[in-house]
Design a protein around this motif. Structure first.
Motif, PDB file in Angstrom:
ATOM      1  N   ALA A 238       0.636  -1.072   0.542  1.00  9.69           N
ATOM      2  CA  ALA A 238      -0.346  -0.105   0.212  1.00  9.69           C
ATOM      3  C   ALA A 238       0.794   1.139   0.174  1.00  9.69           C
ATOM      4  O   ALA A 238       0.723   2.162  -0.258  1.00  9.69           O
ATOM      5  N   MET A 239       1.768   0.925   0.689  1.00 10.12           N
ATOM      6  CA  MET A 239       2.860   2.325   0.901  1.00 10.12           C
ATOM      7  C   MET A 239       2.853   3.160  -0.158  1.00 10.12           C
ATOM      8  O   MET A 239       2.952   3.778  -0.933  1.00 10.12           O
ATOM      9  N   ALA A 240       3.765   2.116  -1.834  1.00 14.91           N
ATOM     10  CA  ALA A 240       4.333   1.720  -2.257  1.00 14.91           C
ATOM     11  C   ALA A 240       3.303   3.031  -3.919  1.00 14.91           C
ATOM     12  O   ALA A 240       3.813   3.072  -4.064  1.00 14.91           O
ATOM     13  N   GLY A 241       2.128   1.862  -3.254  1.00 15.93           N
ATOM     14  CA  GLY A 241       1.696   2.907  -3.733  1.00 15.93           C
ATOM     15  C   GLY A 241       1.179   3.733  -4.074  1.00 15.93           C
ATOM     16  O   GLY A 241       1.003   4.840  -5.033  1.00 15.93           O
ATOM     17  N   THR A 272      10.764   4.764 -22.463  1.00 15.40           N
ATOM     18  CA  THR A 272      12.231   4.570 -22.350  1.00 15.40           C
ATOM     19  C   THR A 272      10.974   5.519 -20.764  1.00 15.40           C
ATOM     20  O   THR A 272      11.587   5.121 -19.604  1.00 15.40           O
ATOM     21  N   MET A 273      10.126   5.812 -20.289  1.00 16.62           N
ATOM     22  CA  MET A 273       9.191   6.578 -19.892  1.00 16.62           C
ATOM     23  C   MET A 273       8.764   5.667 -19.029  1.00 16.62           C
ATOM     24  O   MET A 273       8.900   5.460 -17.288  1.00 16.62           O
ATOM     25  N   ILE A 274       7.840   4.347 -19.625  1.00 15.87           N
ATOM     26  CA  ILE A 274       7.817   3.065 -18.327  1.00 15.87           C
ATOM     27  C   ILE A 274       8.323   2.217 -18.540  1.00 15.87           C
ATOM     28  O   ILE A 274       8.233   2.576 -17.341  1.00 15.87           O
ATOM     29  N   MET A 275       9.645   2.204 -19.043  1.00 15.57           N
ATOM     30  CA  MET A 275      10.938   1.279 -18.415  1.00 15.57           C
ATOM     31  C   MET A 275      11.368   1.873 -17.058  1.00 15.57           C
ATOM     32  O   MET A 275      11.500   1.566 -15.739  1.00 15.57           O
ATOM     33  N   GLY A 276      11.634   3.988 -17.073  1.00 16.73           N
ATOM     34  CA  GLY A 276      11.562   3.942 -16.380  1.00 16.73           C
ATOM     35  C   GLY A 276      10.777   4.188 -14.740  1.00 16.73           C
ATOM     36  O   GLY A 276      11.246   3.571 -13.695  1.00 16.73           O
ATOM     37  N   THR A 277       9.382   3.945 -14.725  1.00 15.75           N
ATOM     38  CA  THR A 277       8.645   4.223 -13.927  1.00 15.75           C
ATOM     39  C   THR A 277       8.545   3.175 -13.301  1.00 15.75           C
ATOM     40  O   THR A 277       8.387   2.394 -11.899  1.00 15.75           O
ATOM     41  N   VAL A 278       8.818   1.716 -14.246  1.00 11.68           N
ATOM     42  CA  VAL A 278       8.414   0.469 -13.798  1.00 11.68           C
ATOM     43  C   VAL A 278       9.490  -0.242 -13.238  1.00 11.68           C
ATOM     44  O   VAL A 278       9.232  -0.062 -11.601  1.00 11.68           O
ATOM     45  N   LEU A 279      10.939   0.443 -13.172  1.00 11.50           N
ATOM     46  CA  LEU A 279      11.969   0.120 -12.375  1.00 11.50           C
ATOM     47  C   LEU A 279      11.808   1.212 -11.424  1.00 11.50           C
ATOM     48  O   LEU A 279      12.311   0.395  -9.966  1.00 11.50           O
ATOM     49  N   PHE A 280      11.465   2.072 -10.826  1.00 11.26           N
ATOM     50  CA  PHE A 280      11.323   3.287  -9.948  1.00 11.26           C
ATOM     51  C   PHE A 280      10.520   2.156  -8.639  1.00 11.26           C
ATOM     52  O   PHE A 280      10.867   2.073  -7.598  1.00 11.26           O
ATOM     53  N   TYR A 281       9.335   1.708  -9.328  1.00  9.84           N
ATOM     54  CA  TYR A 281       8.400   1.108  -9.419  1.00  9.84           C
ATOM     55  C   TYR A 281       8.666   0.376  -7.920  1.00  9.84           C
ATOM     56  O   TYR A 281       8.596  -0.563  -7.097  1.00  9.84           O
ATOM     57  N   ALA A 282       9.739  -0.891  -8.903  1.00  6.64           N
ATOM     58  CA  ALA A 282       9.674  -1.883  -8.264  1.00  6.64           C
ATOM     59  C   ALA A 282      11.009  -1.569  -7.329  1.00  6.64           C
ATOM     60  O   ALA A 282      10.905  -2.181  -6.368  1.00  6.64           O
ATOM     61  N   THR A 283      11.907  -0.934  -7.683  1.00 10.42           N
ATOM     62  CA  THR A 283      13.100  -0.226  -6.516  1.00 10.42           C
ATOM     63  C   THR A 283      12.229   0.255  -5.189  1.00 10.42           C
ATOM     64  O   THR A 283      12.271  -0.829  -4.105  1.00 10.42           O
ATOM     65  N   LEU A 284      11.029   0.886  -4.984  1.00  9.69           N
ATOM     66  CA  LEU A 284       9.955   1.328  -3.850  1.00  9.69           C
ATOM     67  C   LEU A 284       9.738  -0.357  -3.307  1.00  9.69           C
ATOM     68  O   LEU A 284       9.839  -0.288  -2.293  1.00  9.69           O
ATOM     69  N   ILE A 285       9.266  -0.779  -4.425  1.00 12.47           N
ATOM     70  CA  ILE A 285       8.478  -1.693  -3.537  1.00 12.47           C
ATOM     71  C   ILE A 285       9.739  -3.262  -3.036  1.00 12.47           C
ATOM     72  O   ILE A 285       8.778  -3.374  -1.701  1.00 12.47           O
ATOM     73  N   ILE A 286      10.118  -3.580  -3.494  1.00 12.64           N
ATOM     74  CA  ILE A 286      11.410  -4.222  -2.741  1.00 12.64           C
ATOM     75  C   ILE A 286      11.611  -3.356  -1.906  1.00 12.64           C
ATOM     76  O   ILE A 286      11.687  -4.207  -0.674  1.00 12.64           O
ATOM     77  N   LEU A 287      11.739  -2.178  -1.274  1.00 17.02           N
ATOM     78  CA  LEU A 287      12.622  -1.714  -0.361  1.00 17.02           C
ATOM     79  C   LEU A 287      10.988  -1.560   0.928  1.00 17.02           C
ATOM     80  O   LEU A 287      12.093  -2.138   1.917  1.00 17.02           O
ATOM     81  N   PHE A 288      10.304  -1.489   0.470  1.00 12.47           N
ATOM     82  CA  PHE A 288       9.302  -1.411   1.746  1.00 12.47           C
ATOM     83  C   PHE A 288       8.839  -2.673   1.781  1.00 12.47           C
ATOM     84  O   PHE A 288       8.360  -2.555   3.039  1.00 12.47           O
ATOM     85  N   ASN A 289       8.909  -3.736   1.266  1.00  7.55           N
ATOM     86  CA  ASN A 289       8.067  -5.249   1.183  1.00  7.55           C
ATOM     87  C   ASN A 289       9.235  -5.706   2.732  1.00  7.55           C
ATOM     88  O   ASN A 289       8.681  -6.385   3.336  1.00  7.55           O
ATOM     89  N   THR A 290      10.873  -5.223   1.233  1.00  7.32           N
ATOM     90  CA  THR A 290      12.030  -5.752   2.895  1.00  7.32           C
ATOM     91  C   THR A 290      11.750  -5.165   3.800  1.00  7.32           C
ATOM     92  O   THR A 290      11.498  -5.164   5.429  1.00  7.32           O
ATOM     93  N   ALA A 291      10.881  -3.927   3.914  1.00 11.50           N
ATOM     94  CA  ALA A 291      10.371  -3.199   5.689  1.00 11.50           C
ATOM     95  C   ALA A 291       9.885  -3.424   6.721  1.00 11.50           C
ATOM     96  O   ALA A 291       9.654  -3.537   7.291  1.00 11.50           O
ATOM     97  N   VAL A 292       9.171  -3.312   5.455  1.00 13.40           N
ATOM     98  CA  VAL A 292       7.501  -4.791   6.151  1.00 13.40           C
ATOM     99  C   VAL A 292       7.960  -6.271   6.580  1.00 13.40           C
ATOM    100  O   VAL A 292       7.792  -6.450   8.050  1.00 13.40           O
ATOM    101  N   ASP A 293       9.155  -6.190   6.277  1.00 15.35           N
ATOM    102  CA  ASP A 293       9.586  -7.728   6.709  1.00 15.35           C
ATOM    103  C   ASP A 293      10.734  -7.758   8.086  1.00 15.35           C
ATOM    104  O   ASP A 293      10.319  -8.151   9.026  1.00 15.35           O
ATOM    105  N   ILE A 294      11.114  -6.279   7.679  1.00  9.59           N
ATOM    106  CA  ILE A 294      11.863  -6.090   8.854  1.00  9.59           C
ATOM    107  C   ILE A 294      10.871  -6.274   9.945  1.00  9.59           C
ATOM    108  O   ILE A 294      11.482  -5.964  11.916  1.00  9.59           O
ATOM    109  N   LEU A 295       9.760  -4.922  10.228  1.00 11.01           N
ATOM    110  CA  LEU A 295       9.178  -4.654  10.081  1.00 11.01           C
ATOM    111  C   LEU A 295       8.856  -5.501  11.563  1.00 11.01           C
ATOM    112  O   LEU A 295       8.413  -5.859  12.691  1.00 11.01           O
TER     113      LEU A 295
END
Lengths: 305, 541, 289, 333
Positions: A238-241, A272-295
């Motif tokens: 949800a955070m990433a969204g 390039t914009m699609i690729m950029g937003t997808v990679l950016f969002y994927a990174t955010l998702i990975i960060l937040f899901n990692t944070a969630v697992d740590i939490l």
């Protein structure tokens, strides 16, 4: 713990990003219509030169390799739709806006959602329970493209209390944050209520009450940590969204956020914009899901093997 | 527990009041009137501001404030008025135009504006590597097309020359009656050579010369600020030759894509002028605030392409039946509600003095007769036909209305196909459709911009229609200097078009916008272009 | 009434059904939903007009004797369109959510139960899918496949199962260490049986809670897809589309928004009360009070 | 002056199956330094009795009423949550049956033990830590300094019960309810816990109400015993007297069922029938349907406890009238 984080962010994340990048890179080429097809017919020779300028005439695999090499260096390439801006620049300008709006919205959703969830779980199956949960439900069935204009009409135009559109003054933040948070309130409220009821039925709550702990202490000191587990696993995605903005809310309130790019980039075939937003969002998702697992591990000591 | 929930609610209310400044704070519109700053809704984020690259109205609106062509526009009817050129002479055979530039002409950084700047600019847009999509606008110049296609390499052969620093002579490939209004188009605008060289933008795209500090133009305003998806701010250009008559100090262009959002911004005093009006609000404004609503004719036609290569639409009688059973009056009055005119012909009436005499009839009996003649009595046996349109609320609504009309009047069932914009373009270019939504906005005020589309193999002729007689009439009109004879050729050509019906005209667009009473110097024009140098703000309250 | 409570062994499902039946609110909601489904399925019988019949002269008119709930911009009867729209929305809501549930729960359970490297791979795949550009995916689906409701379900299903998979995985991971799972393993039950017979029923609580929220969300997502052309083909409509069109004419023709909105809200509340009823009925711990 | 005096305590649950009389008119009094055992089959209401006095029973479905209830002379109002909260965990504490789930898995042991002090004495976290450490030492946990910062899942069952005991005694309460604390533990640990309880009881002089279904535990620990059946007390006596001369057929049957009594090689003696359904009205003696000495009169006359020896009361009508002599001998043939 640190080893877990490092391994997660490097060893496990790289393949995910690579997988998403590859899948998206080849998929978007499947969609008919290129970045430069326009209403007024573009003469074929002009089209060829345009594609050459952006390297679209090279074989796909070469383009793929070049793109990945650049991406590794952090250069996400120029935007096709806005030729004199790079994808990095567009994301850099619009992400802080979505971040700020997302944080307000999520804070609001968590505060209201958890408060309603706690109230509902404390008074299970009472009038308060049904009333509060129904109020939370409204967040889901009044979609943002209805709630937004409604709030604008009432608080923006008739009462004139708050800003109606744009992102300049502080009062421009209020209505978009409420609109964006509305849907999440329902999810958080119900998950909190479910989680709390689960924990409150456990034996150690009876022990706490036997120790003379009052209602508030039992809920906040004993039950909350366990009760919020489902909310935490929901909060990650949800955070990433929320933080990457919502196309609908940004359109309704004219907010220069990142959300609109997720949809318009596809319509413009701005590869390039699609690729950029997808990679950016994927990174955010990975960060937040990692944070969630740590939490989760921090919340429940039993998981700390 | 209850105490905690009520406490958060109280806090939320307090925060709400704290954030909102008092209701009667001055809105941007009121401040704008005081400081002569115009706030305008401009639909979407401009892709670029390079006159030789931009293609959409959104970009034209801003570039017209920053750059001025040889010929300016009269605010009332867009007729040619002196611009960068003080005056001009036309040779008797109308094949050569000589423009005398203003010695006082300046770029926004103070450099002198000379004829060589114009030659440099024409050369740039005609350079193949720049791949400018509007280069074809200059094809009426001698050898321009040959140079752009690379058939000749020496630009000096192209029909433009500078006898001296402030005189520019243009010789044409063919007598082009509408040449002066053609010059008003952005593709003829000059660019500042030193800036282009500095950013190596002569033949490459995506350079930063159009970013605020770097942009150099010769228009009434200069680019001050450009925040992505937020605002584009232009301020008065002191070096402009006519700076004294420019009354606005600045203009703010807001990229508001949703017309609902734009209308709400207008109503809460954030913008003076909107780009459009939501379909559902037209009635409200017409009854409650008529003075704000401006509906003006717009040189554009809404029509349906018909794929003449595909059965049953390859039969003229079927196309005629379809064209005759669309109740255009009901569509315009009850569905569109913006005073659009029903289109019984293709070119909008009195376009540069030309009004088409032939027309498509609305005649259910004749249509049913034609349909049964074509082998489908009462629509029996009529194959499945698809009506394709690109995703949009308006197209969606009109398509459903037309579908129902054909179903009721001809007893044929037409299914609707909704395709996303780029897919729609790919489908129509590939002639892979039965009937498809179409629309054409004039590039210049002349019937030619409409009628030359349907020549055999025309770039925008996506119907597969080919009629040599039609082609010859258009070619003769293009090469004939005499105005009346030229219009005569167009009448004959359009008559053939409306008989063959490769396209079914539906209605002529109107432009709707909401305008604050304080906006003065704004006049309805066919291309919906309003020279900014004539606009000013004056509250009559 | 059994004379002594312990006499006749009652299976969890019978016991659950008895408790569910006693939950008046859940029963009323079930009845309401059933009525809604019947109305939607038998729409042609109840609908006073055909959903495509236009009356352009009338245009958007308020509720009147001839048109109980008013008409839309093209003068079509709103009551009829809500009935027909209900068909699509309910089907989309229930089936697409079922697809999402099926994939999400199974995926989450397997990932949570397996643990270790498989769990990591599966979860990272989910992370990747979160970022997947949904809009372009929909456009491609529309172009390459014949437009059908099945396609609509796959598109929605592909988006909605992700969060559910994560939630289920979280639950299963903590469930995995409970004694009754180890007991099942000691009995030598195959993994598949353990997951479906022991793990998943114990995860039903949050899953049902999440499912009842997904249904309305899916109905509204259908509106976005229909606007793109993937979902409902005009002149047919759906609640999501009706609400979207109503929202645009909110000030001018408020009934276009209120009535479809009420239909969706009513369905949502009923679903949630049924969901709550199911969850409480199926929760063994709740059996004692 | 008794530490706890409860007279005619009734706890009825209003459920859909009817009114369940879990505790139906029980009087209980506990003296200073005394350990009272409450014995009975599961479902006889012994746990509900303790929880009713502690005020832990959720009132909406349940209805708790009594003639008199006092702790160390002070009247107890179980309905007044605010007042009870000041007493619970302070002067009156409780330990539970299953140590595995009794402790909060999310909190460190130190915080959980110190919590009663923080609630009732307002001692700050830092000051409470040493007291918690002493409590851990008192209950015999090895290396308390390191173990105190650990979490419950790092302790064995026995260790967790010791923590619960430490938690219950840290505020030096007057009365401790022990609801089958050793049932879930294996025998060796059970003995250690019982010894610990006895030692702590002697050291702090806390009165204990010990609920169990195990007569062996009662024999080793309790000064006085109350036998409960179907929500009522059927017999109460000093431990020795009860084992020597049971005055109620149910007590005698329970004692007879103990394996130690039966001669080797013979089958174990059981009590026929099922405990009654508390939701239905019971006339006369609830044990009558299963009692060997039952007469029609037993199922009509309302049972009341009456004395039949020093500190020894029984609710058996026929015993009170002396119609039955020595209970034990019949079982001996």
């Amino acid at each position: 713990m640190l080893k877990f984080v490092v391994r997660r962010l490097t060893l496990e994340s790289i393949p995910t990003l690579l997988f998403v990048a590859t899948l998206t890179f080849f998929l978007i080429r499947l969609a008919p219509g290129g970045p430069f097809s326009a209403e007024k017919n573009v003469p074929p020779d002009v089209l060829k030169r345009l594609e050459a300028h952006y390297g679209l005439d090279k074989p796909l695999l070469v383009q793929y390799r070049d793109y990945l090499l650049n991406a590794l260096r952090g250069d996400l390439g120029p935007s096709f739709k806005y030729p004199n801006r790079t994808v990095n620049e567009l994301i850099a300008v619009s992400f802080p806006v979505s971040l700020e709006l997302g944080i307000y919205a999520l804070a609001m959703a968590l505060a209201v959602g958890i408060a309603i969830g706690l109230l509902a779980s404390a008074r299970k199956n009472s009038a308060a329970d049904y009333l509060s949960m129904s109020a939370a439900m409204m967040g889901i069935c009044v979609p943002s493209f209805v709630l937004g204009p409604l709030l604008v009409l009432v608080f923006g135009i008739w009462l004139g209390w708050v800003g109606v559109s744009g992102w300049a003054t502080p009062s421009d933040r209020i209505l978009p944050a409420i609109t964006l948070s509305a849907m999440y309130v329902a999810y958080i409220a119900r998950l909190t209520r479910g989680g709390m009821l689960e924990i409150l039925s456990q034996d150690f709550i009876r022990t706490a009450r036997a120790k003379g702990a009052g209602g508030m202490r039992v809920v906040f000191v004993h039950a909350l940590r366990g009760g919020l587990a489902p909310v935490v696993s929901f909060a990650g995605p949800a955070m990433a969204g929320v933080i990457t903005g919502s196309f609908v809310v940004e359109t309704i309130f004219q907010i220069p956020g990142l959300g609109r790019f997720f949809v318009t980039a596809a319509f413009n075939r701005d590869y390039t914009m699609i690729m950029g937003t997808v990679l950016f969002y994927a990174t955010l998702i990975i960060l937040f899901n990692t944070a969630v697992d740590i939490l989760h591990v921090w919340l429940d000591p039993r998981l700390r093997n | 527990m209850k105490r905690n929930a009520s406490r958060t609610l109280v806090l939320a209310c307090l925060a709400l009041c704290f954030f909102s400044n008092c209701p009667n704070r001055q809105s941007p519109v009121q401040r704008g009137i005081r400081d002569q700053i115009l706030h305008v809704g401009n639909f979407s984020e401009p892709e670029d501001l390079d006159p030789h690259i931009v293609t959409g109205n959104v970009e034209f609106n801003i570039v017209m404030a920053l750059v001025e062509g040889l010929v300016g526009q009269d605010p009332k009817d867009l007729s040619p008025v002196p611009g960068a050129a003080e005056r001009w002479e036309i040779s008797p055979d109308t094949m050569t135009y000589t423009f005398f530039l203003r010695p006082s002409g300046r770029w926004s950084n103070g450099d002198a504006l000379t004829a060589h700047d114009f030659i440099y600019s024409f050369k740039r847009i005609l350079t193949a590597r720049l791949a400018s999509e509007y280069a074809y606008m200059l094809y009426c110049m001698k050898n321009a097309e040959a140079y752009h296609r690379g058939e000749i390499a020496d630009f000096s052969l192209v029909g433009v020359s500078a006898p001296d620093r402030f005189t520019l002579r243009i010789s044409l490939a063919r007598p082009t009656a509408y040449f002066l209004s053609l010059l008003q188009h952005v593709s003829w605008y000059p660019v500042h050579p030193p800036t282009i060289e500095k950013f190596k933008a002569f033949d490459t795209r995506g350079t930063r010369w159009t970013q605020p500090p770097n942009f150099v133009g010769n228009g009434p305003f200069v680019l001050k600020r450009w925040n992505v998806n937020t605002v584009v701010v232009v301020e008065k250009n002191p070096f402009y030759w006519d700076a004294s008559s420019v009354r606005l100090n600045a203009i703010h262009f807001y990229p508001i894509e949703s017309n609902q959002t734009e209308e709400r911004a207008f109503r809460s005093g954030q913008i003076h002028l909107t780009y459009g009006v939501p379909l559902t609000k037209l009635d409200w404004y017409r009854t409650n605030r008529p003075e704000l609503l401006h509906i003006t004719p717009y040189l554009a036609t809404y029509f349906y392409y018909v794929n003449v290569t595909r059965a049953p639409l390859n039969d003229r009688r079927v196309r005629a039946a379809l064209a005759m059973t669309i109740d255009r009056e009901a569509l315009v009055k009850n569905v569109l509600k913006a005073d659009q005119a029903p289109a019984y012909c293709y070119t909008p009436p009195n376009t540069a003095g030309y009004t088409c005499t032939s027309a498509v009839a609305y005649d259910l009996e004749k249509a049913r007769a034609l349909l049964s003649e074509a082998g489908y009595p009462e629509g029996k046996g009529f194959p499945a036909v698809e009506l394709l349109y690109n995703t949009s609320e308006t197209h969606h609504t009109i398509a459903q209305a037309v579908q129902e009309m054909w179903n009721k009047n001809l007893n044929i069932s037409v299914s609707l196909v909704n395709q996303e914009w780029k897919v729609y373009l790919a489908t129509t270019h590939a002639l892979d459709y039965d009937i498809a939504r179409g629309g054409w906005i004039a590039d210049y005020v002349d019937p030619n911009t409409f009628l030359n589309m349907w020549v055999t193999g025309g770039g925008n002729n996506r119907t597969g229609y080919a009629n040599p007689v039609y082609d010859s009439l258009i070619a003769r009109a293009d090469n004939c200097p005499g105005r009346q004879r030229r219009l005569g050729f167009f009448q004959q050509a359009e008559a053939i078009l409306l008989n063959d019906l490769p396209i079914i005209p539906v209605f002529f667009y109107t432009n709707q916008s909401l305008i604050h009473p304080a906006v003065k110097g704004w006049y309805p024009t066919l291309l919906n272009q309003h020279p900014y140098k004539n606009l000013y703000l004056e509250s009559d309250g | 009434m059994p004379d002594t409570y312990l006499d006749k062994g009652t299976s969890l499902w019978q016991d659950a059904m008895r408790r569910f039946v006693r939950n008046r609110l859940a029963i009323f909601s079930c009845a309401f939903l059933a009525a809604l489904v019947v109305l939607a399925v038998l729409a042609p019988l109840f609908a006073p007009y055909s959903y495509a019949e236009q009356d352009l002269a009338l245009g958007a008119a308020g509720p009147s004797v001839r048109h109980w709930l008013g008409t839309d911009i093209l003068g079509r009867d709103l009551f009829t369109r809500i009935l027909y729209g209900g068909r699509v929305s309910l089907m989309v809501g229930l089936c697409a959510t079922a697809v999402a549930l099926l994939i999400g729960v199974t995926y989450g359970a397997v990932s949570g139960y397996a643990g270790g490297r498989l769990d990591t791979v599966m979860m990272r795949f989910v992370d990747g899918m979160f970022a997947f550009p949904f809009t372009i995916f929909v456009i491609i689906l529309m172009v390459f496949f014949e437009r059908s409701l099945l396609l609509l379900f796959t598109a929605i299903g592909c988006v909605e199962w992700l969060t559910l998979a994560r939630i289920v995985r979280g639950q299963v991971r903590s469930l995995r260490r409970q004694e009754f799972i180890e007991a099942a393993i000691c009995l030598g039950l195959p993994r598949r049986r353990i997951i479906f017979r022991h793990v998943i029923p114990n995860v039903l609580g949050p899953v049902i809670v999440y499912a009842t929220l997904t249904i309305p969300a899916v109905m509204l997502l259908e509106a976005f897809l229909s606007f793109l052309g993937l979902g409902v083909q005009p002149p047919m409509s759906s609640w999501g589309l009706l609400i979207k069109e109503g929202a645009e004419a909110m000030e001018a023709y408020p009934w276009l928004l209120i009535f479809p909105g009420m239909a969706l809200s009513a369905t949502l509340f009923c679903l949630n009360f049924v969901g709550d009823g199911l969850r409480d009925a199926l929760d063994p711990k709740a059996a004692k009070d | 002056m008794p530490i706890l005096s409860a007279v005619n305590l009734r706890t009825h649950f209003h459920t859909r199956h009817g009114v369940v009389r879990a505790v139906d008119g029980v009087s209980l009094s506990v003296e200073q330094n005394e350990i009272v055992g409450i014995v009975g089959e599961s479902g006889c209401g012994k746990t509900v009795l303790c929880q009713s006095i502690m005020g832990l029973i959720p009132v909406p479905p349940a209805h708790v009423s009594y003639d008199k209830m006092s702790l160390d002379g002070e009247p107890l109002h179980t309905a007044d949550e605010r007042a009870m909260r000041a007493i619970r965990g302070n002067h009156m504490t409780m330990i539970f049956q299953d140590p595995m789930t009794a402790l909060n898995p999310y909190m460190r042991i130190s915080d959980q033990i110190a919590e009663p002090l923080r609630i009732h004495r307002g001692t700050r976290r830092a000051d409470a830590l040493p007291k918690a450490l002493d409590a851990l030492k008192a209950v015999g946990i090895p290396q308390p300094e390191s173990r105190i910062r650990q979490y419950p899942h790092e302790f064995s069952g026995g260790m967790r019960q010791r923590v619960c005991i430490a938690m219950a005694l840290i505020t030096e309460p007057k009365l401790l309810f022990a609801d089958e604390p050793t049932t879930a533990l294996d025998v060796t640990v059970q003995a250690q816990i019982l010894a610990l309880l006895k030692e702590l009881q002697a050291r702090y002089g806390v009165a204990i109400v010990f609920v169990t279904h195990d007569f062996g535990v009662v024999a080793g620990l309790c000064d006085r015993v109350m036998v409960m059946y179907a929500g009522k007390v059927v017999e109460s006596a000093p431990t020795a007297a009860l084992f020597a001369r049971p005055e109620h057929p149910y007590t005698e049957a329970l004692l007879r069922a103990l394996p130690a009594r039966a001669a080797r090689g013979q089958g174990l003696r059981t009590i026929a029938g099922q405990p009654p359904d508390l939701a239905r009205q019971i006339d006369g003696c609830a044990f009558a349907p299963r009692c060997e000495y039952a007469t029609p009169e037993c199922t009509s006359v309302e049972m009341k406890l009456s004395a039949c020896g020093s500190g020894h009361t029984t609710a058996c009508l026929r015993m009170q009238k002396g119609e039955i002599g020595e209970l034990g001998n019949r079982g001996a043939e």
